[in-house]
Scaffold this motif. Sequence first.
Motif, PDB file in Angstrom:
ATOM      1  N   ALA B  51     -27.805  29.636 -17.932  1.00 14.05           N
ATOM      2  CA  ALA B  51     -26.505  29.331 -17.355  1.00 14.05           C
ATOM      3  C   ALA B  51     -25.446  30.278 -17.920  1.00 14.05           C
ATOM      4  O   ALA B  51     -24.601  30.811 -17.198  1.00 14.05           O
ATOM      5  CB  ALA B  51     -26.128  27.878 -17.654  1.00 14.05           C
ATOM      6  N   ARG B  52     -25.550  30.535 -19.220  1.00 15.28           N
ATOM      7  CA  ARG B  52     -24.564  31.393 -19.869  1.00 15.28           C
ATOM      8  C   ARG B  52     -24.638  32.819 -19.325  1.00 15.28           C
ATOM      9  O   ARG B  52     -23.627  33.463 -19.083  1.00 15.28           O
ATOM     10  CB  ARG B  52     -24.844  31.389 -21.367  1.00 15.28           C
ATOM     11  CG  ARG B  52     -23.935  32.274 -22.180  1.00 15.28           C
ATOM     12  CD  ARG B  52     -24.090  31.916 -23.648  1.00 15.28           C
ATOM     13  NE  ARG B  52     -23.648  32.992 -24.516  1.00 15.28           N
ATOM     14  CZ  ARG B  52     -22.374  33.357 -24.646  1.00 15.28           C
ATOM     15  NH1 ARG B  52     -21.449  32.742 -23.951  1.00 15.28           N
ATOM     16  NH2 ARG B  52     -22.053  34.332 -25.463  1.00 15.28           N
ATOM     17  N   TYR B  53     -25.862  33.304 -19.143  1.00 13.00           N
ATOM     18  CA  TYR B  53     -26.005  34.660 -18.640  1.00 13.00           C
ATOM     19  C   TYR B  53     -26.133  34.713 -17.122  1.00 13.00           C
ATOM     20  O   TYR B  53     -26.456  35.747 -16.556  1.00 13.00           O
ATOM     21  CB  TYR B  53     -27.217  35.333 -19.303  1.00 13.00           C
ATOM     22  CG  TYR B  53     -26.988  35.626 -20.752  1.00 13.00           C
ATOM     23  CD1 TYR B  53     -26.123  36.644 -21.125  1.00 13.00           C
ATOM     24  CD2 TYR B  53     -27.602  34.878 -21.735  1.00 13.00           C
ATOM     25  CE1 TYR B  53     -25.882  36.907 -22.457  1.00 13.00           C
ATOM     26  CE2 TYR B  53     -27.364  35.140 -23.068  1.00 13.00           C
ATOM     27  CZ  TYR B  53     -26.508  36.163 -23.426  1.00 13.00           C
ATOM     28  OH  TYR B  53     -26.263  36.426 -24.748  1.00 13.00           O
ATOM     29  N   LYS B  54     -25.901  33.588 -16.482  1.00 12.16           N
ATOM     30  CA  LYS B  54     -25.859  33.510 -15.025  1.00 12.16           C
ATOM     31  C   LYS B  54     -27.117  34.064 -14.368  1.00 12.16           C
ATOM     32  O   LYS B  54     -27.050  34.912 -13.484  1.00 12.16           O
ATOM     33  CB  LYS B  54     -24.630  34.252 -14.489  1.00 12.16           C
ATOM     34  CG  LYS B  54     -23.323  33.710 -15.034  1.00 12.16           C
ATOM     35  CD  LYS B  54     -22.163  34.401 -14.368  1.00 12.16           C
ATOM     36  CE  LYS B  54     -20.846  33.905 -14.927  1.00 12.16           C
ATOM     37  NZ  LYS B  54     -19.700  34.644 -14.417  1.00 12.16           N
ATOM     38  N   VAL B  55     -28.291  33.637 -14.847  1.00  9.77           N
ATOM     39  CA  VAL B  55     -29.507  34.031 -14.146  1.00  9.77           C
ATOM     40  C   VAL B  55     -30.250  32.789 -13.686  1.00  9.77           C
ATOM     41  O   VAL B  55     -31.326  32.489 -14.161  1.00  9.77           O
ATOM     42  CB  VAL B  55     -30.457  34.901 -14.997  1.00  9.77           C
ATOM     43  CG1 VAL B  55     -30.024  36.336 -14.975  1.00  9.77           C
ATOM     44  CG2 VAL B  55     -30.549  34.385 -16.404  1.00  9.77           C
ATOM     45  N   LYS B  80     -28.625  42.161 -24.791  1.00 12.64           N
ATOM     46  CA  LYS B  80     -29.182  42.635 -26.051  1.00 12.64           C
ATOM     47  C   LYS B  80     -28.123  42.712 -27.148  1.00 12.64           C
ATOM     48  O   LYS B  80     -28.333  42.272 -28.257  1.00 12.64           O
ATOM     49  CB  LYS B  80     -29.819  44.009 -25.845  1.00 12.64           C
ATOM     50  CG  LYS B  80     -30.758  44.409 -26.931  1.00 12.64           C
ATOM     51  CD  LYS B  80     -32.081  43.664 -26.821  1.00 12.64           C
ATOM     52  CE  LYS B  80     -32.936  43.921 -28.039  1.00 12.64           C
ATOM     53  NZ  LYS B  80     -34.182  43.151 -27.980  1.00 12.64           N
ATOM     54  N   PHE B  81     -26.985  43.321 -26.797  1.00 13.18           N
ATOM     55  CA  PHE B  81     -25.896  43.402 -27.777  1.00 13.18           C
ATOM     56  C   PHE B  81     -25.194  42.059 -27.778  1.00 13.18           C
ATOM     57  O   PHE B  81     -24.430  41.738 -26.878  1.00 13.18           O
ATOM     58  CB  PHE B  81     -24.919  44.517 -27.408  1.00 13.18           C
ATOM     59  CG  PHE B  81     -25.520  45.881 -27.471  1.00 13.18           C
ATOM     60  CD1 PHE B  81     -25.438  46.642 -28.625  1.00 13.18           C
ATOM     61  CD2 PHE B  81     -26.186  46.404 -26.372  1.00 13.18           C
ATOM     62  CE1 PHE B  81     -26.004  47.901 -28.683  1.00 13.18           C
ATOM     63  CE2 PHE B  81     -26.749  47.661 -26.431  1.00 13.18           C
ATOM     64  CZ  PHE B  81     -26.659  48.407 -27.588  1.00 13.18           C
ATOM     65  N   LYS B  82     -25.445  41.269 -28.789  1.00 11.43           N
ATOM     66  CA  LYS B  82     -24.979  39.886 -28.787  1.00 11.43           C
ATOM     67  C   LYS B  82     -23.448  39.800 -28.703  1.00 11.43           C
ATOM     68  O   LYS B  82     -22.740  40.523 -29.383  1.00 11.43           O
ATOM     69  CB  LYS B  82     -25.450  39.187 -30.067  1.00 11.43           C
ATOM     70  CG  LYS B  82     -26.946  38.958 -30.079  1.00 11.43           C
ATOM     71  CD  LYS B  82     -27.332  37.735 -29.249  1.00 11.43           C
ATOM     72  CE  LYS B  82     -28.827  37.609 -29.070  1.00 11.43           C
ATOM     73  NZ  LYS B  82     -29.348  38.236 -27.879  1.00 11.43           N
ATOM     74  N   GLU B  83     -23.014  38.920 -27.829  1.00 15.54           N
ATOM     75  CA  GLU B  83     -21.595  38.582 -27.724  1.00 15.54           C
ATOM     76  C   GLU B  83     -20.711  39.754 -27.323  1.00 15.54           C
ATOM     77  O   GLU B  83     -19.528  39.753 -27.579  1.00 15.54           O
ATOM     78  CB  GLU B  83     -21.058  37.982 -29.041  1.00 15.54           C
ATOM     79  CG  GLU B  83     -21.791  36.765 -29.519  1.00 15.54           C
ATOM     80  CD  GLU B  83     -21.814  35.653 -28.470  1.00 15.54           C
ATOM     81  OE1 GLU B  83     -20.773  35.457 -27.815  1.00 15.54           O
ATOM     82  OE2 GLU B  83     -22.868  35.041 -28.294  1.00 15.54           O
ATOM     83  N   ARG B  84     -21.321  40.807 -26.747  1.00 19.18           N
ATOM     84  CA  ARG B  84     -20.466  41.893 -26.274  1.00 19.18           C
ATOM     85  C   ARG B  84     -20.631  42.002 -24.772  1.00 19.18           C
ATOM     86  O   ARG B  84     -21.724  41.877 -24.245  1.00 19.18           O
ATOM     87  CB  ARG B  84     -20.840  43.216 -26.938  1.00 19.18           C
ATOM     88  CG  ARG B  84     -20.640  43.168 -28.441  1.00 19.18           C
ATOM     89  CD  ARG B  84     -20.501  44.540 -29.005  1.00 19.18           C
ATOM     90  NE  ARG B  84     -19.296  45.194 -28.533  1.00 19.18           N
ATOM     91  CZ  ARG B  84     -19.040  46.490 -28.745  1.00 19.18           C
ATOM     92  NH1 ARG B  84     -19.916  47.224 -29.392  1.00 19.18           N
ATOM     93  NH2 ARG B  84     -17.940  47.033 -28.300  1.00 19.18           N
ATOM     94  N   SER B  85     -19.532  42.248 -24.092  1.00 20.04           N
ATOM     95  CA  SER B  85     -19.629  42.370 -22.644  1.00 20.04           C
ATOM     96  C   SER B  85     -19.947  43.810 -22.289  1.00 20.04           C
ATOM     97  O   SER B  85     -19.710  44.738 -23.070  1.00 20.04           O
ATOM     98  CB  SER B  85     -18.324  41.940 -21.987  1.00 20.04           C
ATOM     99  OG  SER B  85     -17.340  42.904 -22.231  1.00 20.04           O
ATOM    100  N   VAL B  86     -20.511  43.973 -21.092  1.00 21.68           N
ATOM    101  CA  VAL B  86     -20.811  45.316 -20.616  1.00 21.68           C
ATOM    102  C   VAL B  86     -19.520  46.130 -20.510  1.00 21.68           C
ATOM    103  O   VAL B  86     -19.500  47.324 -20.793  1.00 21.68           O
ATOM    104  CB  VAL B  86     -21.547  45.235 -19.266  1.00 21.68           C
ATOM    105  CG1 VAL B  86     -21.784  46.612 -18.697  1.00 21.68           C
ATOM    106  CG2 VAL B  86     -22.856  44.510 -19.425  1.00 21.68           C
TER     107      VAL B  86
END
Lengths: 303, 306
Positions: B51-55, B80-86
């Motif tokens: 749900a958090r990563y919307k998949v 992969k990079f925790k807690e960082r947005s693209v």
Amino acid sequence: MSDAVISQPGAWSRLRRNRTAMISLGLLVFIVLFAIVGPWCFDYRPAEPSKAQFQPPSLAHPFGTDLNGRDELSRVLQGARISLLVGLCGALISFVIGTGYGMVSGYFGGRVDGWMMRFVDILYSVPRLLIIIVAIYAFDKELKEWLSTHGWMGMVGFSRIALLIVVLGLNAWLSLARIVRGQVLALKEQQFILAARALGQSHTRIILRHLLPNLMGIVTVYLTLTIPQVILDESFLSFLGLGIQAPQASWGSLLSDGANVINPVRSYWWLLLFPALAMSLTLLALNFLGDGLRDALDPRQKR
Amino acid sequence: MLTFILRRLASMVLVLWAVVTLTFLIVYVAPGDPFVRERDIPVEIVKQMKARYKVEGPMWNQYWSYMGDLLKGDLRLSLKFKERSVNQLLGDGMPVTATLGLAALLIATVGGIWLGTLAAIRQHTWVDASAMFGALALISLPTFVIGPLLILVFALWMHWLPVGGWTSWKSLILPAITLAGPYVAYIARLMRSSLLEVLSQDFIRTARAKGLSESRTVYRHGLKVAVLPVVSFLGPLAANLLTGSLVVETIFNIPGAGSYFVQSILNSDRYLMMGTTIVYCSVLIVLNFLTDLSYTWLDRRIRLHE
């Protein structure tokens, strides 16, 4: 009715007078022959590790040995086989698609041509290698699973190579399509096409029997120039770890291995030099041959 | 001119949409669940993460929700990079890649035009022959051979320049040269044949006939026309430099967008991968458009001049 082919008088003799092109041709024949018969000429063990790590070139190992003690000459030879195979097959795929697409577009002309060329323009603006990488990422596991569930276990090792060939081939046909289309636009105005039509020959027959033979010259030139392009793209992917996978080797993966072990204390120069030499000589020869062929077929552009 | 621009704008939007959809489809059909680990994770946590990563949900819903986020400018979270947005990752990476790309673009065009002109005005001499041989050799050498060799010579043996990283202007030199290498050669070849053709045309003969000096003829009259093919090559060149920087950033350990893209593929980091692809494609499409525009403009000005 026999096929009409506009002959190119003197193209071969013009090519033969071009010394660089002839040397390149000889070199290519040598490299290809060596890649084919090499394994029977000496001790060919590309995948067999030994304790002799990082041996400099010697009589037993003319190109030295690598991190796992494998004979670098065998590795370069295996690389040649895979790189040449990928380059040749990829270029052939691009040849079939590009020539077919270009001929249809140019022959039918008008609105069909407009749409088909617009589509090529659109594909041109998509960054090729990004799409290739994404496609390899997506289809690699899929293909492996499919092969193993359908009783092709023996082929699993080659699935990456097959995927590379298809994906690279599917991405290299755009320039060829444009060139072929341009040629067809000029050719189809000529009398012999009109004659063939007046005789009631079908479109397919005209395209295959009358247009295609007249295009072979220019297509050969671009085939020669597409092979090095595909080999370079493959080595690029292998360098990033997305191409050929160990224990198999291509020139790109060998170069990547060689580049990884470079350090100031001990330079294992043979791991970089020999694959680089093999690959650069092949690409250089292909490029020179392609240039020579172009000059030979089109005397107007000769320097 | 206005219809031309409008038509091109429309097709740009179309291409971008096609690229986004294609990438989405490929990522969607790609096997492998990003949340399957070796260790068993409780079902609730997996659900929470999805749900958090919307998949979750069927493909169409995912597609529309991704498109919706994209229109708002949200490229979502990296897996992969925790807690960082693209967005944050690309915000850090893109300026680095752009600096590298611009430096390489400058080297490639200036160096290529200079070398090509030199070869053309000294046609049939050893300068011409060696410049063209060198150019073909450079085209045949991949960047990942040139790069490590440059590192070996200038960083490890001479200690003039850093081995890699992104610290001062010095760390820009080797990567930019490596990236520009093949394209210096390519532009030189393009420039040489174009200038040779131009110099055989009537208006150059006129210029010579009316007593202009050779350098004035070549530089004031010839170059202006001969440079056109190079201008039209700038769009594809930018594309090649951007993809080329994938390898160069990996060799020199540079924290740019290209290295994020490679890592995202190796890590199956789907949003980072899609985000990078989309940003790259947008940049390229815009650059191609600008190239076409400047080309039409230059071409017209020259035709008016004649």
